[in-house]
Scaffold this motif. Structure first.
Motif, PDB file in Angstrom:
ATOM      1  N   SER A 149     -17.300  29.342 -24.915  1.00  9.98           N
ATOM      2  CA  SER A 149     -18.111  28.288 -24.304  1.00  9.98           C
ATOM      3  C   SER A 149     -19.408  28.052 -25.071  1.00  9.98           C
ATOM      4  CB  SER A 149     -18.433  28.662 -22.855  1.00  9.98           C
ATOM      5  OG  SER A 149     -19.348  27.741 -22.290  1.00  9.98           O
ATOM      6  N   SER A 150     -19.845  26.803 -25.053  1.00  6.49           N
ATOM      7  CA  SER A 150     -21.155  26.462 -25.609  1.00  6.49           C
ATOM      8  C   SER A 150     -22.178  26.233 -24.501  1.00  6.49           C
ATOM      9  CB  SER A 150     -21.047  25.211 -26.494  1.00  6.49           C
ATOM     10  OG  SER A 150     -20.456  24.136 -25.776  1.00  6.49           O
ATOM     11  N   GLY A 151     -21.767  26.397 -23.239  1.00  7.25           N
ATOM     12  CA  GLY A 151     -22.728  26.368 -22.145  1.00  7.25           C
ATOM     13  C   GLY A 151     -22.807  25.056 -21.387  1.00  7.25           C
ATOM     14  N   ARG A 152     -23.900  24.886 -20.687  1.00  8.21           N
ATOM     15  CA  ARG A 152     -24.082  23.774 -19.752  1.00  8.21           C
ATOM     16  C   ARG A 152     -24.377  22.449 -20.459  1.00  8.21           C
ATOM     17  NH1 ARG A 152     -24.975  25.291 -14.258  1.00  8.21           N
ATOM     18  NH2 ARG A 152     -24.827  27.552 -13.975  1.00  8.21           N
ATOM     19  N   SER A 153     -24.979  21.511 -19.734  1.00  6.44           N
ATOM     20  CA  SER A 153     -24.910  20.112 -20.155  1.00  6.44           C
ATOM     21  C   SER A 153     -25.685  19.746 -21.411  1.00  6.44           C
ATOM     22  CB  SER A 153     -25.351  19.199 -19.005  1.00  6.44           C
ATOM     23  OG  SER A 153     -26.726  19.322 -18.732  1.00  6.44           O
ATOM     24  N   SER A 154     -26.577  20.585 -21.905  1.00  3.53           N
ATOM     25  CA  SER A 154     -27.225  20.317 -23.192  1.00  3.53           C
ATOM     26  C   SER A 154     -26.513  21.036 -24.331  1.00  3.53           C
ATOM     27  CB  SER A 154     -28.701  20.738 -23.156  1.00  3.53           C
ATOM     28  OG  SER A 154     -29.429  19.993 -22.212  1.00  3.53           O
ATOM     29  N   ALA A 155     -25.250  21.397 -24.110  1.00  2.00           N
ATOM     30  CA  ALA A 155     -24.512  22.168 -25.115  1.00  2.00           C
ATOM     31  C   ALA A 155     -24.331  21.404 -26.410  1.00  2.00           C
ATOM     32  CB  ALA A 155     -23.159  22.594 -24.561  1.00  2.00           C
ATOM     33  N   GLY A 156     -24.074  20.097 -26.341  1.00  2.00           N
ATOM     34  CA  GLY A 156     -23.932  19.327 -27.571  1.00  2.00           C
ATOM     35  C   GLY A 156     -25.170  19.424 -28.436  1.00  2.00           C
ATOM     36  N   ALA A 157     -26.334  19.387 -27.802  1.00  3.11           N
ATOM     37  CA  ALA A 157     -27.601  19.526 -28.528  1.00  3.11           C
ATOM     38  C   ALA A 157     -27.733  20.917 -29.133  1.00  3.11           C
ATOM     39  CB  ALA A 157     -28.774  19.244 -27.593  1.00  3.11           C
ATOM     40  N   ALA A 158     -27.402  21.948 -28.350  1.00  2.00           N
ATOM     41  CA  ALA A 158     -27.515  23.324 -28.840  1.00  2.00           C
ATOM     42  C   ALA A 158     -26.566  23.572 -30.006  1.00  2.00           C
ATOM     43  CB  ALA A 158     -27.234  24.310 -27.709  1.00  2.00           C
ATOM     44  N   VAL A 159     -25.358  23.037 -29.921  1.00  2.00           N
ATOM     45  CA  VAL A 159     -24.382  23.197 -31.009  1.00  2.00           C
ATOM     46  C   VAL A 159     -24.885  22.508 -32.272  1.00  2.00           C
ATOM     47  CG1 VAL A 159     -22.068  22.556 -31.783  1.00  2.00           C
ATOM     48  CG2 VAL A 159     -22.394  23.495 -29.488  1.00  2.00           C
ATOM     49  N   ALA A 160     -25.442  21.306 -32.117  1.00  7.88           N
ATOM     50  CA  ALA A 160     -25.956  20.582 -33.283  1.00  7.88           C
ATOM     51  C   ALA A 160     -27.073  21.353 -33.970  1.00  7.88           C
ATOM     52  CB  ALA A 160     -26.451  19.199 -32.854  1.00  7.88           C
ATOM     53  N   VAL A 161     -27.959  21.944 -33.189  1.00 13.87           N
ATOM     54  CA  VAL A 161     -29.063  22.722 -33.762  1.00 13.87           C
ATOM     55  C   VAL A 161     -28.533  24.007 -34.397  1.00 13.87           C
ATOM     56  CG1 VAL A 161     -31.172  24.001 -33.204  1.00 13.87           C
ATOM     57  CG2 VAL A 161     -30.788  21.737 -32.224  1.00 13.87           C
ATOM     58  N   ALA A 162     -27.587  24.667 -33.730  1.00 17.21           N
ATOM     59  CA  ALA A 162     -27.020  25.907 -34.272  1.00 17.21           C
ATOM     60  C   ALA A 162     -26.284  25.661 -35.582  1.00 17.21           C
ATOM     61  CB  ALA A 162     -26.076  26.535 -33.251  1.00 17.21           C
ATOM     62  N   GLY A 175     -30.545  23.285 -13.670  1.00 20.88           N
ATOM     63  CA  GLY A 175     -30.148  24.626 -13.273  1.00 20.88           C
ATOM     64  C   GLY A 175     -29.779  25.519 -14.439  1.00 20.88           C
ATOM     65  N   GLY A 176     -30.317  25.224 -15.625  1.00 23.15           N
ATOM     66  CA  GLY A 176     -30.048  26.056 -16.793  1.00 23.15           C
ATOM     67  C   GLY A 176     -29.465  25.307 -17.969  1.00 23.15           C
ATOM     68  N   SER A 177     -29.526  23.978 -17.957  1.00 23.58           N
ATOM     69  CA  SER A 177     -28.818  23.187 -18.960  1.00 23.58           C
ATOM     70  C   SER A 177     -29.459  23.164 -20.337  1.00 23.58           C
ATOM     71  CB  SER A 177     -28.629  21.748 -18.459  1.00 23.58           C
ATOM     72  OG  SER A 177     -27.696  21.710 -17.405  1.00 23.58           O
ATOM     73  N   ILE A 178     -30.679  23.633 -20.476  1.00 18.66           N
ATOM     74  CA  ILE A 178     -31.251  23.926 -21.792  1.00 18.66           C
ATOM     75  C   ILE A 178     -31.078  25.401 -22.105  1.00 18.66           C
ATOM     76  CG2 ILE A 178     -33.430  24.222 -23.048  1.00 18.66           C
ATOM     77  CD1 ILE A 178     -34.376  21.578 -21.966  1.00 18.66           C
ATOM     78  N   ARG A 179     -31.396  26.232 -21.145  1.00 12.38           N
ATOM     79  CA  ARG A 179     -31.453  27.679 -21.374  1.00 12.38           C
ATOM     80  C   ARG A 179     -30.079  28.296 -21.623  1.00 12.38           C
ATOM     81  NH1 ARG A 179     -34.299  28.528 -15.844  1.00 12.38           N
ATOM     82  NH2 ARG A 179     -33.129  26.590 -15.506  1.00 12.38           N
ATOM     83  N   THR A 180     -29.075  27.885 -20.866  1.00  9.04           N
ATOM     84  CA  THR A 180     -27.741  28.471 -21.037  1.00  9.04           C
ATOM     85  C   THR A 180     -27.123  28.125 -22.388  1.00  9.04           C
ATOM     86  OG1 THR A 180     -27.391  28.398 -18.644  1.00  9.04           O
ATOM     87  CG2 THR A 180     -25.450  28.715 -20.021  1.00  9.04           C
ATOM     88  N   PRO A 181     -27.081  26.843 -22.799  1.00  9.37           N
ATOM     89  CA  PRO A 181     -26.539  26.556 -24.138  1.00  9.37           C
ATOM     90  C   PRO A 181     -27.330  27.220 -25.258  1.00  9.37           C
ATOM     91  CG  PRO A 181     -26.683  24.557 -22.825  1.00  9.37           C
ATOM     92  CD  PRO A 181     -27.420  25.619 -22.074  1.00  9.37           C
ATOM     93  N   ALA A 182     -28.648  27.305 -25.101  1.00  5.29           N
ATOM     94  CA  ALA A 182     -29.448  27.977 -26.123  1.00  5.29           C
ATOM     95  C   ALA A 182     -29.025  29.431 -26.259  1.00  5.29           C
ATOM     96  CB  ALA A 182     -30.929  27.879 -25.780  1.00  5.29           C
TER      97      ALA A 182
END
Length: 277
Positions: A149-162, A175-182
């Motif tokens: 999993s890449s996580g919650r709703s900001s996952a596309g952003a986190a994947v792009a940065v990673a 409810g964690g949509s920045i923190r969980t994908p990060a």
């Protein structure tokens, strides 16, 4: 500059090169677009792209020192209104929706120097603990392990940065949509407190004040500078945060006590990746 050189620097570092004319906004945009095309085939992190208009905007961009002037950027496919890119909220019902005017935050992103060229993926209506939607053709995959999993709703952003497509990307968190994908993708994610980042002018709050917009980055100083540039009071907003000396300036303040960091090694929910594919 090649992709590895681009990926080795954070946003502040790239902004310094842009300000000194060592690289151009168009050069960075071409690198980011090429990387987005390659990594999107494997990770499915992008829902919309403007590969024709963005290079033109980059070629006309005027550098302003002290900002992220000329830096390629991704907007989350949430309800953040921007005239640059359509949105869908991960739903076929809203596919191709276009805003008639910018939100306050989209304007501040542009004034900060970011050049948005794509939208990052979200689950339908941004309302799921994992980022997968029929509208997007399936899940957004973790770049370290495509089966995880890449996580919650900001996952596309986190994947792009990673992946190194961009050093900084727009995210939002209720409810964690920045923190969980990060956490899943090994990047830095901070949920700004209520009222720090504007949500208007089309709405005053999200989730009764629980949700807030921000960014995902690879370094603390990138997020600090971003918050300095996009944060601050918005006229008519129901909440406001006290103004300080600035987040980037605060990074130079020494700790009065030794820093302690807790590390949770046994995840209780979805597994996260361990290898960069």
């Amino acid at each position: 500059m090649n992709f590895e050189e681009f990926r080795s620097r954070d946003g502040v570092g790239l902004a310094h090169l842009l300000a000194s004319n060592a690289v151009s906004p168009l050069e960075l945009m071409r690198i980011a677009i090429d990387a987005a095309v390659r990594f999107n085939k494997r990770t499915n992190m992008m829902s919309y792209a403007d590969f024709e208009g963005a290079p033109d905007r980059a070629s006309r961009h005027q550098i302003v020192p002290g900002k992220f002037s000329g830096l390629p950027f991704l907007l989350k496919d949430s309800a953040l209104a921007s005239v640059d890119l359509p949105l869908s909220l991960g739903s076929s019902l809203f596919k191709g929706s276009r805003a008639q005017s910018d939100s306050t935050l989209a304007t501040r992103f542009r004034r900060a120097g970011f050049i948005s060229f794509a939208r990052s993926t979200v689950p339908e209506m941004c309302m799921a603990p994992t980022t997968e939607a029929r509208r997007n053709g399936g899940p957004t995959r973790n770049p370290f392990d495509l089966e995880r999993s890449s996580g919650r709703s900001s996952a596309g952003a986190a994947v792009a940065v990673a992946c190194g497509i961009v050093p900084i990307a727009h995210g939002s968190d209720g409810g964690g949509s920045i923190r969980t994908p990060a956490s899943c993708c090994g990047v830095f994610g901070l949920k700004p407190t209520r009222g720090r980042v504007p949500m208007g002018p089309f709405k005053g709050e999200g989730w009764g004040g629980l949700a807030s917009d921000g960014v995902i980055s690879r370094t603390v100083r990138d997020t600090a500078r971003a918050l300095d540039l996009i944060g601050g009071f918005e006229r008519g907003a129901p909440y406001a945060c006290p103004e300080g000396s600035g987040f980037e300036a605060a990074l130079g303040t020494p700790f009065e006590q030794p820093l302690r960091i807790a590390l949770w090694q046994d995840p209780w929910g979805l597994p996260v990746g361990s290898h960069l594919s």
